[in-house]
Design a protein around this motif. Structure first.
Motif, PDB file in Angstrom:
ATOM      1  N   ALA A 203       0.512  -1.071  -0.029  1.00  0.00           N
ATOM      2  CA  ALA A 203       0.008  -0.563   0.068  1.00  0.00           C
ATOM      3  C   ALA A 203       1.219   1.215  -0.024  1.00  0.00           C
ATOM      4  CB  ALA A 203      -0.786  -0.162   1.364  1.00  0.00           C
ATOM      5  N   LEU A 204       2.528   1.616   0.815  1.00  0.00           N
ATOM      6  CA  LEU A 204       2.806   2.535   1.268  1.00  0.00           C
ATOM      7  C   LEU A 204       3.355   1.960  -0.733  1.00  0.00           C
ATOM      8  CD1 LEU A 204       4.454   2.063   4.460  1.00  0.00           C
ATOM      9  CD2 LEU A 204       3.101   3.957   3.289  1.00  0.00           C
ATOM     10  N   ARG A 205       3.891   2.040  -0.658  1.00  0.00           N
ATOM     11  CA  ARG A 205       4.310   1.533  -2.505  1.00  0.00           C
ATOM     12  C   ARG A 205       3.810   2.389  -3.429  1.00  0.00           C
ATOM     13  NH1 ARG A 205       6.872  -3.003  -5.923  1.00  0.00           N
ATOM     14  NH2 ARG A 205       8.515  -2.626  -7.605  1.00  0.00           N
ATOM     15  N   THR A 206       2.376   1.534  -3.488  1.00  0.00           N
ATOM     16  CA  THR A 206       1.738   2.001  -4.594  1.00  0.00           C
ATOM     17  C   THR A 206       1.104   3.229  -3.993  1.00  0.00           C
ATOM     18  OG1 THR A 206      -0.097   1.265  -3.421  1.00  0.00           O
ATOM     19  CG2 THR A 206       1.072  -0.509  -5.275  1.00  0.00           C
ATOM     20  N   GLN A 207       0.948   3.984  -2.710  1.00  0.00           N
ATOM     21  CA  GLN A 207      -0.067   5.174  -2.322  1.00  0.00           C
ATOM     22  C   GLN A 207       0.990   6.073  -1.684  1.00  0.00           C
ATOM     23  OE1 GLN A 207      -3.340   4.896  -0.854  1.00  0.00           O
ATOM     24  NE2 GLN A 207      -3.873   2.211  -1.820  1.00  0.00           N
ATOM     25  N   GLN A 208       2.766   5.779  -2.292  1.00  0.00           N
ATOM     26  CA  GLN A 208       3.613   7.105  -1.633  1.00  0.00           C
ATOM     27  C   GLN A 208       3.214   8.424  -2.302  1.00  0.00           C
ATOM     28  OE1 GLN A 208       7.490   6.284  -2.886  1.00  0.00           O
ATOM     29  NE2 GLN A 208       6.464   5.364  -4.945  1.00  0.00           N
ATOM     30  N   VAL A 209       2.757   8.168  -3.662  1.00  0.00           N
ATOM     31  CA  VAL A 209       2.511  10.056  -3.972  1.00  0.00           C
ATOM     32  C   VAL A 209       1.139  10.463  -3.470  1.00  0.00           C
ATOM     33  CG1 VAL A 209       1.627  11.147  -6.254  1.00  0.00           C
ATOM     34  CG2 VAL A 209       3.923   9.629  -6.338  1.00  0.00           C
ATOM     35  N   PRO A 210      -0.602  10.135  -3.609  1.00  0.00           N
ATOM     36  CA  PRO A 210      -1.099  10.572  -2.874  1.00  0.00           C
ATOM     37  C   PRO A 210      -0.860  10.744  -1.400  1.00  0.00           C
ATOM     38  CG  PRO A 210      -1.636   8.422  -3.254  1.00  0.00           C
ATOM     39  CD  PRO A 210      -0.522   8.814  -4.948  1.00  0.00           C
ATOM     40  N   LEU A 211      -0.125  10.184  -0.716  1.00  0.00           N
ATOM     41  CA  LEU A 211       0.492  10.105   1.114  1.00  0.00           C
ATOM     42  C   LEU A 211       1.246  11.016   1.777  1.00  0.00           C
ATOM     43  CD1 LEU A 211       0.773   6.899   1.994  1.00  0.00           C
ATOM     44  CD2 LEU A 211      -1.177   7.532   2.660  1.00  0.00           C
ATOM     45  N   THR A 212       1.557  11.150   0.117  1.00  0.00           N
ATOM     46  CA  THR A 212       3.218  12.452   0.399  1.00  0.00           C
ATOM     47  C   THR A 212       1.875  14.344  -0.260  1.00  0.00           C
ATOM     48  OG1 THR A 212       4.418  11.328  -0.940  1.00  0.00           O
ATOM     49  CG2 THR A 212       4.936  14.011  -1.148  1.00  0.00           C
ATOM     50  N   MET A 213       1.344  13.917  -1.005  1.00  0.00           N
ATOM     51  CA  MET A 213      -0.030  14.524  -1.275  1.00  0.00           C
ATOM     52  C   MET A 213      -0.772  15.013   0.176  1.00  0.00           C
ATOM     53  SD  MET A 213      -0.829  14.487  -4.911  1.00  0.00           S
ATOM     54  CE  MET A 213      -2.114  15.737  -4.842  1.00  0.00           C
ATOM     55  N   ILE A 214      -1.203  14.502   0.651  1.00  0.00           N
ATOM     56  CA  ILE A 214      -1.758  14.115   2.364  1.00  0.00           C
ATOM     57  C   ILE A 214      -0.900  15.729   3.151  1.00  0.00           C
ATOM     58  CG2 ILE A 214      -3.053  13.309   3.595  1.00  0.00           C
ATOM     59  CD1 ILE A 214      -3.922  11.552   1.840  1.00  0.00           C
ATOM     60  N   ILE A 215      -0.119  14.871   3.290  1.00  0.00           N
ATOM     61  CA  ILE A 215       0.933  14.780   3.994  1.00  0.00           C
ATOM     62  C   ILE A 215       1.575  16.603   3.786  1.00  0.00           C
ATOM     63  CG2 ILE A 215       3.065  15.075   5.383  1.00  0.00           C
ATOM     64  CD1 ILE A 215       3.003  11.215   5.208  1.00  0.00           C
ATOM     65  N   LEU A 216       2.200  16.692   2.979  1.00  0.00           N
ATOM     66  CA  LEU A 216       2.372  18.426   2.561  1.00  0.00           C
ATOM     67  C   LEU A 216       1.005  19.140   2.756  1.00  0.00           C
ATOM     68  CD1 LEU A 216       4.471  19.322   1.111  1.00  0.00           C
ATOM     69  CD2 LEU A 216       3.554  18.834  -0.991  1.00  0.00           C
ATOM     70  N   GLY A 217       0.221  19.029   2.295  1.00  0.00           N
ATOM     71  CA  GLY A 217      -0.912  20.360   2.578  1.00  0.00           C
ATOM     72  C   GLY A 217      -1.478  20.033   3.964  1.00  0.00           C
ATOM     73  N   ALA A 218      -1.184  19.108   5.054  1.00  0.00           N
ATOM     74  CA  ALA A 218      -1.209  19.864   6.315  1.00  0.00           C
ATOM     75  C   ALA A 218      -0.350  20.421   6.826  1.00  0.00           C
ATOM     76  CB  ALA A 218      -0.918  18.322   7.068  1.00  0.00           C
ATOM     77  N   ILE A 219       1.138  20.053   6.048  1.00  0.00           N
ATOM     78  CA  ILE A 219       1.555  21.031   6.278  1.00  0.00           C
ATOM     79  C   ILE A 219       2.418  22.159   6.416  1.00  0.00           C
ATOM     80  CG2 ILE A 219       4.751  21.267   6.270  1.00  0.00           C
ATOM     81  CD1 ILE A 219       4.911  18.792   6.321  1.00  0.00           C
ATOM     82  N   ILE A 220       1.508  22.119   5.122  1.00  0.00           N
ATOM     83  CA  ILE A 220       1.270  23.940   4.222  1.00  0.00           C
ATOM     84  C   ILE A 220       0.436  24.372   5.041  1.00  0.00           C
ATOM     85  CG2 ILE A 220       0.610  25.310   2.395  1.00  0.00           C
ATOM     86  CD1 ILE A 220       1.500  23.103   0.167  1.00  0.00           C
TER      87      ILE A 220
END
Length: 226
Positions: free
Chosen positions: A46-63
């Motif tokens: 799951a982490l392998r296939t969804q690393q891009v959307p997970l990164t977007m969610i984390i990045l959005g939270a940081i912003i």
């Protein structure tokens, strides 16, 4: 405070509101990508296939967090908070540019990984069919290369048709899942890259205004001491 400081303060406040909206959009778009892929039992996969959307969610939270910090610094007219905010914003901007460059350089490798995901799901379908079913339902595809991959079975799985109760040759999805899955991430990776560049440019403008506000506050306080 002087008129110049007030103007910069309000501009920075509006900018942080816009950044907050960008952060929310990143979180929403990342969540939509995850829901499009559906759940995967294997956590590592799951982490392998969804690393891009997970990164977007984390990045959005940081912003969102940094934008809130910037709003507080602008409202309180604090030199320390404004400088801290500008530094955090600069670090975030560099991180986003690094992520965009990585996706540009490693795009072919990433798409190859996405293709391997379908290959693995297809090879393991006899032991764990829910993974392949999830891909077929999400992407509206059938089989690894096409619906003919199920010809040896004499029937199609319900996940290969929009009407699961009446899955036959006339209603089956025509496209193979490997091509469809790779094209899905290919399209969205371009959106992510260009959106990242736009957001980084906006953050650079905010960084400049934050530095101007911090410098104006410092100069105003120095003049007030004399």
């Amino acid at each position: 405070m002087s008129c110049g400081i007030s103007m910069v303060k309000y501009i920075l406040f509006i900018f942080n509101l816009l950044c907050s909206i960008c952060g929310i959009l990143l979180i929403v778009f990342g969540a939509l990508l995850i829901s499009k892929v559906h759940s995967i039992d294997d956590f590592a996969e799951a982490l392998r296939t969804q690393q891009v959307p997970l990164t977007m969610i984390i990045l959005g939270a940081i912003i969102l967090l940094i934008s809130w910090f910037g709003c507080c610094g602008a409202i309180r007219e604090s030199y320390c908070m404004s400088m801290t905010y500008s530094i955090l914003l600069f670090v975030l901007m560099i991180g986003q540019l690094a992520l965009v460059i990585y996706m540009w350089v490693q795009k072919d490798k990433y798409l190859e990984i996405m293709g391997d995901v379908v290959e693995k799901a297809w090879d393991n379908r006899t032991r764990r069919s829910d993974y392949m079913d999830a891909i077929q339902i999400s992407m509206k595809c059938c089989g690894r290369s096409g619906y003919t991959d199920y010809a040896f079975q004499g029937k199609f799985p319900p996940s290969c048709c929009s009407d699961t109760n009446n899955c036959r040759r006339e209603t089956v999805y025509q496209r193979g899942c490997k091509v469809t899955f790779v094209e899905f991430w290919d399209r969205n990776s371009d959106i992510i890259k260009y959106a990242g560049l736009v957001i980084a440019a906006i953050e650079f403008v905010g960084f400049v205004f934050a530095c101007c506000l911090a410098n104006s506050i410092r100069n105003y306080r120095r003049r007030a001491e004399y």
